[in-house]
Write an enzyme that holds these catalytic residues in place. Structure first.
Site, PDB file in Angstrom:
ATOM      1  N   ASP A  44      37.032  41.865  72.286  1.00  0.00           N
ATOM      2  CA  ASP A  44      36.851  40.746  71.353  1.00  0.00           C
ATOM      3  C   ASP A  44      38.184  40.386  70.669  1.00  0.00           C
ATOM      4  OD1 ASP A  44      36.977  42.935  69.699  1.00  0.00           O
ATOM      5  OD2 ASP A  44      35.160  42.480  68.560  1.00  0.00           O
ATOM      6  N   SER A  45      39.252  41.138  71.036  1.00  0.00           N
ATOM      7  CA  SER A  45      40.599  40.733  70.634  1.00  0.00           C
ATOM      8  C   SER A  45      40.917  39.354  71.191  1.00  0.00           C
ATOM      9  CB  SER A  45      41.632  41.749  71.132  1.00  0.00           C
ATOM     10  OG  SER A  45      41.466  41.988  72.510  1.00  0.00           O
ATOM     11  N   ASP A  83      33.230  43.869  75.441  1.00  0.00           N
ATOM     12  CA  ASP A  83      32.956  44.130  74.027  1.00  0.00           C
ATOM     13  C   ASP A  83      31.717  43.399  73.534  1.00  0.00           C
ATOM     14  OD1 ASP A  83      34.493  45.907  72.583  1.00  0.00           O
ATOM     15  OD2 ASP A  83      36.144  44.492  72.267  1.00  0.00           O
ATOM     16  N   LYS A 113      30.973  47.770  75.245  1.00  0.00           N
ATOM     17  CA  LYS A 113      31.638  48.586  74.218  1.00  0.00           C
ATOM     18  C   LYS A 113      31.196  48.093  72.843  1.00  0.00           C
ATOM     19  CE  LYS A 113      36.287  48.276  73.140  1.00  0.00           C
ATOM     20  NZ  LYS A 113      36.255  47.892  71.723  1.00  0.00           N
ATOM     21  N   GLU A 115      31.552  49.085  68.372  1.00  0.00           N
ATOM     22  CA  GLU A 115      32.318  49.816  67.361  1.00  0.00           C
ATOM     23  C   GLU A 115      31.403  50.630  66.444  1.00  0.00           C
ATOM     24  OE1 GLU A 115      34.913  47.128  65.252  1.00  0.00           O
ATOM     25  OE2 GLU A 115      35.804  46.376  67.110  1.00  0.00           O
ATOM     26  N   GLU A 182      41.024  54.281  68.200  1.00  0.00           N
ATOM     27  CA  GLU A 182      42.068  53.324  67.795  1.00  0.00           C
ATOM     28  C   GLU A 182      42.756  53.795  66.523  1.00  0.00           C
ATOM     29  OE1 GLU A 182      41.071  49.163  67.934  1.00  0.00           O
ATOM     30  OE2 GLU A 182      42.974  48.595  66.975  1.00  0.00           O
TER      31      GLU A 182
END
Ligand code: KIV
Length: 275
Positions: A44-45, A83, A113, A115, A182
């Site tokens: 999602d970057s 993501d 993925k 978080e 991260e």
């Protein structure tokens, strides 16, 4: 040979480092595949490096599906992780499951993925039980940028380090097949890597992780809005692109591009009939 959850697990056992890069489009996906990178993350970057947002908060499911599907068309053997964007899994296990399913069906992901650690155990378990591999992401979790008060290194105090270890254990217990660490101090990342059976993928977390990931625009020197300490420029493609754009502009203005070699011909008799 197709990379799978099984081959990635085997790589950890054999201490064969796992390579991962982010990707957001078809032509870059083909280049990454040809370079032999084992896993691709449609991160999602993309909110920052492709869409120009300040952070990842505004990224939608539609954005992720659109880019994931394009990337999937450029890959063959590379394992594709996509993501889950902000608020696509935090609201309920049901939402998490439906949205993970969409990333698989419409985005053609091989895994998703998300978080979070202890707090995401139930969501991870629900998705894994539906037969969808989950990669967890702990440490600096960019979707929580406002809660964290900025992008900060994780696990710096004894309490924070202990929390991070609990997060790592929780995601493994919930069934995650891999975890991204991260901005975790290198020694702590090494401890977690040794503790877990599943592979750890580091970004800003030192060389002891089972693999590494970087945002491709960062490692190619194409994005300079913000350059974290952990980024290494493996090429200066941004400079080369600017030079090429300038050269193109100069030649168009001077009338030296296009030349005859770049143009198509039509027979004189055809032209004569037109006037
Ligand atoms: O979105 C992303 O690119 C990521 C990587 C930085 C791990 O989550």
């Amino acid at each position: 040979m197709k990379n799978t959850v099984t081959t990635l697990r085997k790589q950890k056992k054999e201490k064969n480092k796992i390579t991962m890069l982010t990707c957001y489009d078809y032509s870059t996906a083909k280049l990454i595949e040809e370079a032999g990178i084992e896993t691709v993350l449609v991160g999602d970057s993309l909110g920052q490096v492709v869409l120009g947002y300040e952070n990842t908060i505004s990224v939608t499911m539609e954005d992720m599906i659109h880019h994931a599907a394009a990337v999937s068309r450029g890959l063959k053997d590379t394992f594709l992780i996509v993501d889950m964007p902000f608020m696509s899994y935090q609201t309920s296990e049901y939402d998490a499951l439906c949205n993970a399913g969409r990333l698989m069906k419409e985005g053609h992901a091989n895994a998703v993925k998300l978080e979070g650690g202890v707090t995401r155990k139930r969501a991870i378990k629900a998705i894994v039980e539906a037969g969808i591999p989950v990669c967890a992401h702990i440490g600096l979790t960019p979707q929580s940028v406002h809660a964290m008060g900025g992008f900060k290194v994780a696990g710096k105090t004894e309490e924070a380090a202990q929390r991070l270890i609990e997060d790592a254990k929780a995601v493994q217990e919930a069934g995650a097949f891999m975890v991204v660490l991260e901005c975790v101090p290198a020694k702590l990342a090494e401890y977690i890597t040794d503790l877990l059976e599943i592979p750890t993928i580091g970004i800003g977390s030192g060389a002891a992780c089972d693999g590494q990931v970087l945002v491709y625009q960062d490692m190619l020197g194409m994005f300079d809005d913000f350059v974290p300490k952990f980024v290494k420029h493996f090429a200066n493609v941004g400079t080369q692109m600017k030079e090429a754009f300038r050269a193109y502009s100069d030649e168009v203005k001077a009338g030296t591009f296009p030349t005859e070699a770049h143009t198509y011909k039509v027979k004189e008799e055809v032209l004569e009939k037109l006037y």
